[in-house]
Design an enzyme around this catalytic site. Structure first.
Site, PDB file in Angstrom:
ATOM      1  NE  ARG A  31     -31.659  18.997 -49.046  1.00 19.48           N
ATOM      2  CZ  ARG A  31     -30.849  18.596 -49.907  1.00 19.48           C
ATOM      3  NH1 ARG A  31     -30.640  19.288 -51.155  1.00 19.48           N
ATOM      4  NH2 ARG A  31     -29.834  17.783 -49.262  1.00 19.48           N
ATOM      5  CG  ASN A  89     -33.691  20.872 -52.470  1.00 16.60           C
ATOM      6  OD1 ASN A  89     -32.691  21.912 -52.168  1.00 16.60           O
ATOM      7  ND2 ASN A  89     -33.508  19.761 -52.769  1.00 16.60           N
ATOM      8  NE  ARG A 109     -20.902  13.447 -52.838  1.00 13.39           N
ATOM      9  CZ  ARG A 109     -22.246  13.633 -52.291  1.00 13.39           C
ATOM     10  NH1 ARG A 109     -22.577  13.275 -51.070  1.00 13.39           N
ATOM     11  NH2 ARG A 109     -23.132  14.576 -52.800  1.00 13.39           N
ATOM     12  CD  GLU A 122     -34.885  13.511 -48.980  1.00 10.83           C
ATOM     13  OE1 GLU A 122     -33.652  13.964 -48.791  1.00 10.83           O
ATOM     14  OE2 GLU A 122     -34.406  13.116 -50.439  1.00 10.83           O
ATOM     15  CG  HIS A 163     -28.921  11.723 -47.598  1.00 14.12           C
ATOM     16  ND1 HIS A 163     -28.085  11.104 -47.539  1.00 14.12           N
ATOM     17  CD2 HIS A 163     -28.952  12.634 -48.442  1.00 14.12           C
ATOM     18  CE1 HIS A 163     -27.406  11.138 -48.779  1.00 14.12           C
ATOM     19  NE2 HIS A 163     -27.988  12.090 -49.318  1.00 14.12           N
TER      20      HIS A 163
END
Length: 395
Positions: free
Chosen positions: A91, A8, A238, A380, A180
């Protein structure tokens, strides 16, 4: 036995995880991260099996050097030689509407990922650097790209289109993509096993970044993040959904640039703006100690979650199960309790003891609840490893 490496790649970091794969059993033999790539004091943190994590300061001016350094340390305790590696999975954050599933990487795939860099300027260029760096060292080892966005490509046009001039969609590729995806895919499939059917499932991936997905019979029909990961629920730093005129108003009122407002919405908003903390552990501690701002921030967070969950129940025509996952979802005891209380009208009854648990696969609702609620730790990297095995023809 096959050995699969999952990577990743970020703009200045590179996470990695090495698996031994035999008969559908995936064993993590090593994992770690290379940090501060291209900076001073760059470091590799690596763990072999269950042994303590090691840290090594090592110059890594480029992603190519970082990959070579990672391979060097894997050879110190996890690999006998590079020939043992069967495949490498990456990823990739943004696959646009080009990639609807994981793919074997070739030169065209690299070019397509690069062409989507405008949609993910901090991520896709880094992914390309990582892919090219692996190709340089291991030119004959198959590489597979697994996209955050591909799971959401089953959304219908009415779910992914914005009410903007058609030219913005055709020319600038503005639409809802969602993110995601590997996490939503994994926990929804695990939830389906637990309830004995694919059914109607709402997954809540709640970390510092957070998104929800409505999944009907294994397919995503809607998700809360949109064109970028800024949309949807309130997050750590955020803002989540706001009136679209607000950024323009701030720019005019305070004389800020688009980049400055972008920084405000992505890095200075969310829970941090509401209570001064972005880490849920600090927020829950403040909440339990009577901090009024932490209480209000948590109420806002829960409100935004419940509003999205409610809309997804309407969209799905009911719900069989709701899943919490990721850092906040797996550890936010107070938050989960408040959400389930708000949803008690669905026939959800809270298992108070189970809800006190952290990062454990468990049912948070009582067995007689009409709608089941679960905590399922996400994985993941495992999804990426499984796709890498399948796409590269090793399984």
């Amino acid at each position: 036995m096959k050995k699969i490496l999952v990577i990743n790649c970020g703009s200045s970091s590179l996470k990695f995880q090495l698996y031994n794969v035999e008969n559908d059993n995936y064993e993590v033999v090593s994992k770690g991260i290379a940090e501060r790539i291209g900076m001073e004091n760059s470091v590799i943190k690596i763990q072999y099996g269950d042994s303590p994590k090691q840290e090594h300061l090592i110059p890594m001016p480029t992603h190519s050097e970082a990959i070579k350094s990672v391979f060097k340390f894997l050879l110190n305790g996890a690999l006998k030689s590079m020939d043992e590696l069967s495949a490498v999975g990456h990823r990739v954050v943004q696959g646009g509407d080009i990639f609807t599933q994981s793919v074997l990487i070739d030169d065209k795939v690299i070019a397509d990922i690069e062409s989507l860099s405008d949609l993910a300027p901090l991520h896709n260029p880094a992914h390309v650097l990582g892919i090219k760096a692996v190709k340089e060292v291991l030119p004959n080892v198959p590489q597979v790209a697994v996209f955050d966005t591909s799971f959401h490509q089953t959304m219908a046009p009415e779910a992914y289109l914005y009410a903007l001039p058609e030219d913005q969609y055709k020319r600038n590729k503005i639409r809802r993509y969602g993110f995601h995806g590997t996490s939503h895919k994994y926990v929804s499939e695990e939830c389906a096993k637990m309830i004995g059917k694919k059914g109607k499932i709402i997954t809540c991936h709640l970390g510092n970044g957070a998104s929800l997905a409505a999944i009907d019979n294994g397919k995503c029909v809607d998700t809360s993040m949109g064109f970028t990961p800024l949309a949807g629920t309130i997050m750590g730093t955020r803002s989540g959904d706001v009136d679209p005129y607000i950024p323009l108003y701030i720019m005019k009122k305070d004389g800020l640039t688009a980049d400055e407002v972008n920084t405000m919405l992505n890095k200075q908003s969310g829970m941090l703006a509401l209570c001064g903390y972005s880490d849920n552990r600090d927020i829950e501690s403040g909440l339990l100690n009577g901090n009024e701002k932490c209480l209000l921030a948590t109420k806002c967070y829960v409100h935004s979650l419940v509003k999205i969950i409610g809309s997804y129940i309407a969209e799905l025509g009911g719900v069989d199960a709701i899943v919490f996952t990721a850092g906040v979802g797996e550890n936010g005891v107070v938050m989960r309790h408040m959400v389930m209380e708000k949803l008690s009208y669905l026939g959800i009854k809270i298992d108070e003891e189970n809800n006190k648990l952290h990062s454990t696969r468990v049912m948070l609702s009582t067995p007689d609840s009409a709608v089941k609620v679960f905590m399922i730790p996400t994985d993941e990297e495992l999804v990426i490893a499984q796709d890498t095995m399948r796409i590269s023809g090793l399984s």
